[in-house]
Scaffold this active site. Structure first.
Site, PDB file in Angstrom:
ATOM      1  N   ASP A 125       0.850  -1.192   0.000  1.00  0.00           N
ATOM      2  CA  ASP A 125       0.000   0.000   0.000  1.00  0.00           C
ATOM      3  C   ASP A 125       0.888   1.245   0.000  1.00  0.00           C
ATOM      4  O   ASP A 125       1.731   1.412   0.877  1.00  0.00           O
ATOM      5  CB  ASP A 125      -0.931  -0.002   1.218  1.00  0.00           C
ATOM      6  CG  ASP A 125      -2.079   0.988   1.068  1.00  0.00           C
ATOM      7  OD1 ASP A 125      -1.831   2.147   0.682  1.00  0.00           O
ATOM      8  OD2 ASP A 125      -3.228   0.594   1.329  1.00  0.00           O
TER       9      ASP A 125
ATOM     10  N   SER B 206      -7.203   4.261  -1.062  1.00  0.00           N
ATOM     11  CA  SER B 206      -6.995   2.815  -1.066  1.00  0.00           C
ATOM     12  C   SER B 206      -8.287   2.038  -1.283  1.00  0.00           C
ATOM     13  O   SER B 206      -8.239   0.867  -1.643  1.00  0.00           O
ATOM     14  CB  SER B 206      -6.321   2.369   0.237  1.00  0.00           C
ATOM     15  OG  SER B 206      -5.019   2.901   0.290  1.00  0.00           O
TER      16      SER B 206
ATOM     17  N   THR C 120      -7.955  -1.958   1.798  1.00  0.00           N
ATOM     18  CA  THR C 120      -7.382  -2.882   0.805  1.00  0.00           C
ATOM     19  C   THR C 120      -7.907  -4.310   0.955  1.00  0.00           C
ATOM     20  O   THR C 120      -8.433  -4.876  -0.014  1.00  0.00           O
ATOM     21  CB  THR C 120      -5.841  -2.826   0.844  1.00  0.00           C
ATOM     22  OG1 THR C 120      -5.432  -1.457   0.863  1.00  0.00           O
ATOM     23  CG2 THR C 120      -5.232  -3.539  -0.358  1.00  0.00           C
TER      24      THR C 120
ATOM     25  N   ASP D 127       2.203   2.641   3.381  1.00  0.00           N
ATOM     26  CA  ASP D 127       1.382   3.844   3.160  1.00  0.00           C
ATOM     27  C   ASP D 127       1.423   4.785   4.365  1.00  0.00           C
ATOM     28  O   ASP D 127       1.491   6.000   4.205  1.00  0.00           O
ATOM     29  CB  ASP D 127      -0.059   3.386   2.903  1.00  0.00           C
ATOM     30  CG  ASP D 127      -1.034   4.538   2.738  1.00  0.00           C
ATOM     31  OD1 ASP D 127      -0.836   5.344   1.816  1.00  0.00           O
ATOM     32  OD2 ASP D 127      -1.998   4.615   3.522  1.00  0.00           O
TER      33      ASP D 127
ATOM     34  N   HIS E 288      -1.533  10.823  -0.786  1.00  0.00           N
ATOM     35  CA  HIS E 288      -1.122   9.992  -1.918  1.00  0.00           C
ATOM     36  C   HIS E 288      -0.735  10.889  -3.086  1.00  0.00           C
ATOM     37  O   HIS E 288      -1.082  12.063  -3.111  1.00  0.00           O
ATOM     38  CB  HIS E 288      -2.275   9.081  -2.347  1.00  0.00           C
ATOM     39  CG  HIS E 288      -2.814   8.243  -1.239  1.00  0.00           C
ATOM     40  ND1 HIS E 288      -4.031   7.616  -1.301  1.00  0.00           N
ATOM     41  CD2 HIS E 288      -2.303   7.946  -0.019  1.00  0.00           C
ATOM     42  CE1 HIS E 288      -4.241   6.959  -0.178  1.00  0.00           C
ATOM     43  NE2 HIS E 288      -3.214   7.153   0.622  1.00  0.00           N
TER      44      HIS E 288
END
Ligand code: MG
Ligand code: ZN
Length: 402
Positions: free
Chosen positions: A71, A112, A165, A292, A361
C-alpha cells in the site's frame, strides 16, 4: 514590471528564502516519528540476504495466484528499502516488470478504497468505495471469481482486515468507513482464511453481535492473540486447518519497529500451507499495509522497515512459487504515498535521504512485478484495472459480464 508584480516577486523570493532556511530547522524540531529528512544507517541492523529462487519447472497456466500489494509503495519506497538493504531485495528476482496507472473514477489521486477495488474487481470506482461501482452497485472481485472456480482463497495483512485494501477483496460497501458491515461481509464471503488485525469489528459492534460465534459454526479456526505486539504464528498448527480467522490486534497491528516482528512473512507462509491443500489451487492476497502510513507521516525509516518486511513476505511467495512451478506471483501497489523523492543514498552504509511533496497519496504510476506462468502478460504500461484482468487471462478466465 508594475508594483503588484514587484510585490509578488519579492514575496515569492522571501518565501523561497524562508523555506530554504526553515526546512532543516523543522527536521530538527519535529518529533522523531514525523521527520521529513531521515538518514538511516542500517549496516547489518535489520538487513537480510535474499537467497535466489530459480523456477525448477513451469506450467503453461497458473494454478495458484499470490497477489502482493504494497500500500502506497512507489519506486522511491522500493529504492529506499533496496539501498537500506545493501542493494538487494527479493523484488530483484522478478523476470517481468510493468507499470500501472492508479487514478480512480472520481479523482486523479486515488484512495486505497478505489485503488483496492480496481485491483480486486477490474473496475474504476469513487474514492472511498469498497467493491461497488460508481453507482454503488456490487461488482464481483477476483477472489470471488476464483473461489467460484473451486479454489481456496485468503487475505493476509498488517492492518485491520476490515481496512480498505483487504475489504476490497472481500466486501461490498459504498464506504470504507462501514467497518461493522465490512466485518459482516467477511462472515458471508466464503473466504477460507484471513489474518491481520481488526478483532474489534467482529466483537465490539453497533449491533452488539459477536461474529466469532457464527465464524466457529462456519468451521473457522479462530486464532486471536492481542496481548503481545508480535503474535506467535504457529505455522504447523495453522497448516492443519481448513479455514482460519486470525485476528491479532483489536485495531491495526503494531508497526514492524514497534514489535510486530516476523508476523507478515510467517503469516504468508502459514496462509500458503493452509490454502495449498486444495487440489484445484488457491488465490492469496498479501498486503504490506503500513508502507502507506510511513508515507503519510513522511517518515523514511517507517517506509523502509515496512517495505523490507513486505519484501520478505514477497520472498516467501517466491520460495513457494519457484518450487511449485504452477504459481503466478504478482506484486504491485495501489498508489504512491508522500510524493517521495530520494535525494541521497549509500549502498555501503545503507544511508537514505528522502524528501516529500505531500502528506497524502500522489498520482504517479506504480510498478508491477510478475514471476511464474502468465508473468509475460504484465510487461508494459497499463491501467490498475488491467491487473486482475491479466491474472484471470493467465488462467483462461475472465470477470463475468454484467
Ligand atoms: Mg491498505
Ligand atoms: Zn494512504
Amino acid at each position: 514590471m508594475n508594483l503588484m508584480d514587484l510585490r509578488r516577486a519579492s514575496l515569492l523570493l522571501l518565501m523561497h528564502i524562508f523555506a530554504i532556511g526553515i526546512i532543516p530547522a523543522q527536521s530538527n524540531l519535529a518529533d522523531s516519528t514525523a521527520v521529513k529528512d531521515t538518514i538511516l544507517y542500517f549496516a547489518g541492523g535489520i538487513s537480510y540476504h535474499p537467497p535466489e529462487f530459480k523456477p525448477i519447472k513451469q506450467a503453461k497456466n497458473p494454478k495458484n495466484i499470490i497477489f502482493l500489494i504494497g500500500d502506497g509503495m512507489g519506486l522511491s519506497h522500493i529504492t529506499a528499502a533496496r539501498v537500506a538493504n545493501g542493494g538487494k531485495l527479493y523484488l530483484d528476482q522478478f523476470p517481468v516488470t510493468g507499470l500501472n496507472t492508479t487514478f480512480s473514477a472520481s479523482d486523479f489521486v486515488t484512495d486505497s478504497g478505489a485503488g483496492g477495488t480496481a485491483l480486486a474487481t477490474g473496475e474504476k470506482t469513487l474514492n472511498g468505495a469498497i467493491g461497488v461501482d460508481r453507482d454503488s452497485v456490487i461488482i464481483p472481485n477476483i477472489r470471488e471469481v476464483l473461489s467460484g472456480s473451486g479454489k481456496s482463497t485468503g487475505v493476509v495483512v498488517t492492518c485491520a482486515v476490515t481496512h480498505a485494501t483487504p475489504a476490497a477483496f472481500v466486501a461490498h460497501q459504498p464506504s470504507r468507513e462501514m467497518k461493522d458491515e465490512i466485518a459482516m461481509d467477511f462472515m458471508r464471503s466464503g473466504i477460507d482464511l484471513f489474518m491481520g488485525g481488526g478483532l474489534e469489528n467482529f466483537i465490539v459492534r453497533g449491533d452488539s453481535a459477536n461474529l466469532l460465534e457464527p465464524l466457529v459454526k462456519l468451521g473457522y479456526f479462530i486464532d486471536t492473540q492481542t496481548v503481545a505486539p508480535q503474535p506467535s504464528i504457529r505455522i504447523s498448527r495453522l497448516a492443519q486447518q481448513q479455514k482460519v480467522a486470525g485476528l491479532y490486534a483489536a485495531g491495526h497491528m503494531e508497526t514492524f519497529t514497534g514489535g510486530r516482528g516476523n508476523y507478515l512473512p510467517e503469516a504468508t507462509q502459514a496462509a500458503i500451507e493452509v490454502l495449498k491443500k486444495n487440489p484445484y489451487g488457491f488465490f492469496l492476497m498479501v498486503e504490506g499495509s503500513q508502507i502507506d502510513w510511513g508515507g503519510h507521516a513522511n517518515h523514511t525509516g517507517y517506509i523502509i522497515t515496512e517495505t523490507m518486511d513486505f519484501d520478505r513476505a514477497v520472498g516467501e511467495a517466491l520460495r513457494f512459487a519457484a518450487a511449485d512451478g504452477q504459481t503466478l506471483v504478482v506484486v504491485t501497489a495501489d498508489h504512491e504515498t508522500g510524493g517521495m523523492a530520494l535525494m541521497n543514498g549509500n549502498y555501503q552504509t545503507g544511508m537514505v535521504r528522502a524528501a516529500y511533496t505531500t502528506g497524502d497519496h500522489s498520482g504517479t504510476m506504480v510498478p508491477v512485478f510478475a514471476f511464474g506462468p502468465g508473468s509475460e502478460l504484465f510487461r508494459g504500461i497499463y491501467d490498475n484495472t488491467d491487473v486482475p484482468r491479466k491474472i484471470l487471462e493467465a488462467m483462461k478466465l475472465s470477470f463475468p459480464k454484467p
